[in-house]
Design an enzyme around this catalytic site. Structure first.
Site, PDB file in Angstrom:
ATOM      1  N   GLU A 280      31.548 -56.664  91.854  1.00 31.23           N
ATOM      2  CA  GLU A 280      30.849 -55.778  92.804  1.00 31.23           C
ATOM      3  C   GLU A 280      30.858 -54.349  92.263  1.00 31.23           C
ATOM      4  O   GLU A 280      31.878 -53.889  91.732  1.00 31.23           O
ATOM      5  CB  GLU A 280      31.534 -55.847  94.173  1.00 31.23           C
ATOM      6  CG  GLU A 280      30.995 -54.904  95.225  1.00 31.23           C
ATOM      7  CD  GLU A 280      29.533 -55.144  95.528  1.00 31.23           C
ATOM      8  OE1 GLU A 280      28.735 -54.216  95.266  1.00 31.23           O
ATOM      9  OE2 GLU A 280      29.182 -56.242  96.012  1.00 31.23           O
TER      10      GLU A 280
ATOM     11  N   ASP B  13      19.982 -58.017  96.697  1.00 33.10           N
ATOM     12  CA  ASP B  13      18.900 -57.080  97.009  1.00 33.10           C
ATOM     13  C   ASP B  13      17.568 -57.753  96.681  1.00 33.10           C
ATOM     14  O   ASP B  13      17.345 -58.167  95.538  1.00 33.10           O
ATOM     15  CB  ASP B  13      19.067 -55.808  96.168  1.00 33.10           C
ATOM     16  CG  ASP B  13      18.187 -54.670  96.665  1.00 33.10           C
ATOM     17  OD1 ASP B  13      17.076 -54.940  97.169  1.00 33.10           O
ATOM     18  OD2 ASP B  13      18.606 -53.503  96.543  1.00 33.10           O
TER      19      ASP B  13
END
Length: 229
Positions: free
Chosen positions: A85, A135
């Protein structure tokens, strides 16, 4: 006249570093638990050194705040989980959960997932790769930034062990269909859906609060699970 610089599509970043503000608890975790859970991106990943054992390894790309990853790791202590991440407060939040619930089978890279997979993870070593709600880059001119592209599928085929799997989930139907098309065109992975398209959500993937709210509003969620031959 100089020739315009060519951009390698495989090197286009699929994320933006939106750091945001960390809470007091996240800051504490980042300051006090980093060495325990986070791995240096400069070093090649060594599972025995990282976890103290050999076990099937699942990688989650872009785990967000880590709620789902922590829940999966707690429910499957026989597996090792590697979360990657770029959002620093999310890393702090996951470490808070790991400490709070005594979860010992998760390690973290705070770095670009593609770079870690390409350079630090051994070939044919992964039991699974998860990509939950990436995303969608919904504007057409931004579609080139989507992480699931032919070069990514090639990378998955290289890093997954035989019978290893890739599991993606999205609440954007267009992206789901785009991923289905790209994954189906790859040579090394096979769709596990009996109907050749999408799969029911497997029990191991927890429902997020965001997803639950969306389902209540009638929004769809699409799961894709492809396995290596």
């Amino acid at each position: 006249m100089t020739e315009p610089q060519r951009i390698d599509p495989s090197k286009i970043r699929s994320f933006i570093r939106r750091q945001g503000r960390a809470t007091a608890g996240q800051k504490f975790a980042l300051e006090h638990h980093w060495q325990k859970y986070c791995l240096a991106p400069e070093q090649v990943f060594d599972p025995v050194q990282a976890f103290g054992r050999q076990a099937p390894l699942i990688v989650e790309i872009g785990f967000g705040n880590g709620d789902s990853l922590a829940a999966m790791a707690a429910a499957n202590p026989h597996l090792n989980y590697l979360g990657i991440e770029v959002h620093r407060p999310g890393v702090g939040h996951l470490m808070m959960l790991l400490e709070q619930f005594g979860i010992n089978n998760v390690r973290i890279y705070h770095h670009d997932a593609i770079e870690i997979l390409e350079r630090k993870i051994a070939d044919h070593s992964l039991a699974g790769v998860h990509l939950f709600f990436p995303d969608p880059w919904q504007k057409r001119r931004h579609h080139k930034r989507r992480i699931v592209r032919p070069s990514f599928v090639e990378l998955l085929d290289k890093k997954l062990a035989v019978e290893g799997y890739f599991h993606a989930a999205t609440d954007w139907e267009h992206y789901a269909k785009d991923m289905l098309s790209i994954l189906s065109a790859g040579k090394g992975l096979k769709n596990t859906s009996p109907s050749g398209d999408f799969c029911p959500r497997p029990d191991y993937r927890p429902l997020t609060k965001f997803e639950n709210r969306g389902l209540g509003l009638g929004h769809g969620v699409w799961d894709l699970i492809f396995a290596k031959h």
